[in-house]
Design a protein around this motif. Sequence first.
Motif, short mmCIF file in Angstrom:
data_model
loop_
_atom_site.label_atom_id
_atom_site.label_comp_id
_atom_site.label_asym_id
_atom_site.label_seq_id
_atom_site.Cartn_x
_atom_site.Cartn_y
_atom_site.Cartn_z
N UNK A 55 -29.79 76.00 -2.86
CA UNK A 55 -30.00 74.57 -2.68
C UNK A 55 -30.71 74.27 -1.36
N UNK A 56 -30.32 74.95 -0.30
CA UNK A 56 -30.98 74.75 1.00
C UNK A 56 -32.43 75.23 0.96
N UNK A 57 -32.70 76.21 0.13
CA UNK A 57 -34.05 76.76 0.05
C UNK A 57 -35.03 75.82 -0.64
N UNK A 58 -34.58 75.15 -1.72
CA UNK A 58 -35.56 74.41 -2.52
C UNK A 58 -35.21 72.99 -2.85
N UNK A 59 -34.35 72.34 -2.07
CA UNK A 59 -33.95 70.98 -2.41
C UNK A 59 -35.10 70.00 -2.38
N UNK A 60 -36.17 70.29 -1.65
CA UNK A 60 -37.30 69.37 -1.52
C UNK A 60 -38.54 69.85 -2.26
N UNK A 61 -38.39 70.80 -3.19
CA UNK A 61 -39.56 71.35 -3.85
C UNK A 61 -40.33 70.29 -4.64
N UNK A 62 -39.63 69.33 -5.24
CA UNK A 62 -40.29 68.23 -5.96
C UNK A 62 -40.17 66.92 -5.20
N UNK A 63 -38.95 66.61 -4.76
CA UNK A 63 -38.72 65.34 -4.07
C UNK A 63 -39.49 65.25 -2.76
N UNK A 64 -39.79 66.40 -2.15
CA UNK A 64 -40.57 66.39 -0.92
C UNK A 64 -41.98 65.91 -1.11
N UNK A 65 -42.46 65.95 -2.36
CA UNK A 65 -43.80 65.44 -2.66
C UNK A 65 -43.77 64.14 -3.46
N UNK A 66 -42.65 63.89 -4.15
CA UNK A 66 -42.53 62.64 -4.89
C UNK A 66 -42.35 61.47 -3.94
N UNK A 67 -41.56 61.66 -2.88
CA UNK A 67 -41.31 60.59 -1.91
C UNK A 67 -42.58 60.06 -1.27
N UNK A 68 -43.36 60.90 -0.61
CA UNK A 68 -44.62 60.43 -0.01
C UNK A 68 -45.76 60.30 -1.02
N UNK A 69 -45.50 60.58 -2.30
CA UNK A 69 -46.46 60.48 -3.40
C UNK A 69 -47.65 61.44 -3.26
N UNK A 70 -47.47 62.51 -2.53
CA UNK A 70 -48.54 63.50 -2.46
C UNK A 70 -48.65 64.31 -3.74
N UNK A 71 -47.63 64.23 -4.60
CA UNK A 71 -47.66 64.98 -5.85
C UNK A 71 -48.72 64.44 -6.80
N UNK A 72 -49.18 63.22 -6.57
CA UNK A 72 -50.19 62.65 -7.46
C UNK A 72 -51.50 63.44 -7.40
N UNK A 73 -51.76 64.10 -6.26
CA UNK A 73 -52.99 64.89 -6.15
C UNK A 73 -52.91 66.17 -6.99
N UNK A 74 -51.69 66.60 -7.28
CA UNK A 74 -51.52 67.73 -8.17
C UNK A 74 -51.55 67.31 -9.63
N UNK A 75 -50.90 66.20 -9.94
CA UNK A 75 -50.75 65.80 -11.34
C UNK A 75 -52.04 65.28 -11.94
N UNK A 76 -53.04 64.91 -11.13
CA UNK A 76 -54.33 64.51 -11.70
C UNK A 76 -55.18 65.72 -12.04
N UNK A 77 -54.79 66.90 -11.54
CA UNK A 77 -55.54 68.12 -11.80
C UNK A 77 -54.78 69.12 -12.68
N UNK A 78 -53.48 68.91 -12.82
CA UNK A 78 -52.66 69.84 -13.61
C UNK A 78 -51.59 69.06 -14.36
#
Length: 290
Positions: A110-133
């Motif tokens: 849990x300490x290793x990967x708790x922010x693997x998705x939420x760390x990019x969903x919060x600041x919305x940086x994940x949108x740069x991945x989801x438009x390409x994949x």
Amino acid sequence: MIWSAELRRAVRSGRAVVLLGLYSMFSALVLLVVGWLTAQVRNVVLQQLANADADTTANATARINEEMRKGVLGIFTSNDSALVEALAQVPLEVLIVFKITLFFLPAYIALMGFDQISGEVGPRSIRYLTVRARRSSVLLGKFLTQASLLLGLVLIIDLAIFVYARIANPDFGFAAMGLNLLKFWLAAIVYSLAYVALTTLCSCLFRVPAVSLVFNFILMFVFWLLSTIGQAPGNTDSSLRFLRYVSPSHYAGDLLHPGLAQFGTSGAAYAGFAFVFLMAAYGILRARDL
């Protein structure tokens, strides 16, 4: 592509070093404490037999050590004769450390990967991945990154533990060391599958990484509580005993079993938990506004 890129970034980051240091310090502390307690017990036995002749002392010491070993193995293996025989060559230090670290491994994951998705969903940086994949590719890539990093870290720690056991126990040969190292490492990885997927699920549920971490710990406590209630001696004839089957930790006992059926059942259970958690995470990520 996401898997390889994220893995390279994770390996180069300082988090991998911190996580390795944290895991190694905890394992070393447990190993030193267990080694010290084992040495103290042996010293007490030798002192009690100091007044006997040499042959009697040697025979009694060997017999007491063997009985003590069987007793400890019986506790950790639920007196399964096949499992006790399969672990006969493994030093007690390795078994005890493995069981203790296996209990705390979900928290480490849990300490290793708790922010693997939420760390990019919060600041919305994940949108740069989801438009390409595809979102499924992003999810699977993040999951495989944490699993691969964990695989390497566990291998390093297990190797260090077995090297220590080889030095402390000269009768623990290199062949037995290599074979059991592979078995223990594989057991830890299979055990970790469900908890890595659980961490991915919790990371998809919330936008704030800290909330994901807290919720992850809450779910792990719930699973532990269900397993404890289901395995309580007073619930052998009660419907509550079925609660243990919904907890991943219930299936850890047969991960080192020499029988293919027992090991296969445990492995299939952890694969099933991982699949359910990943499908739930994918459903949440697919419905989420990114």
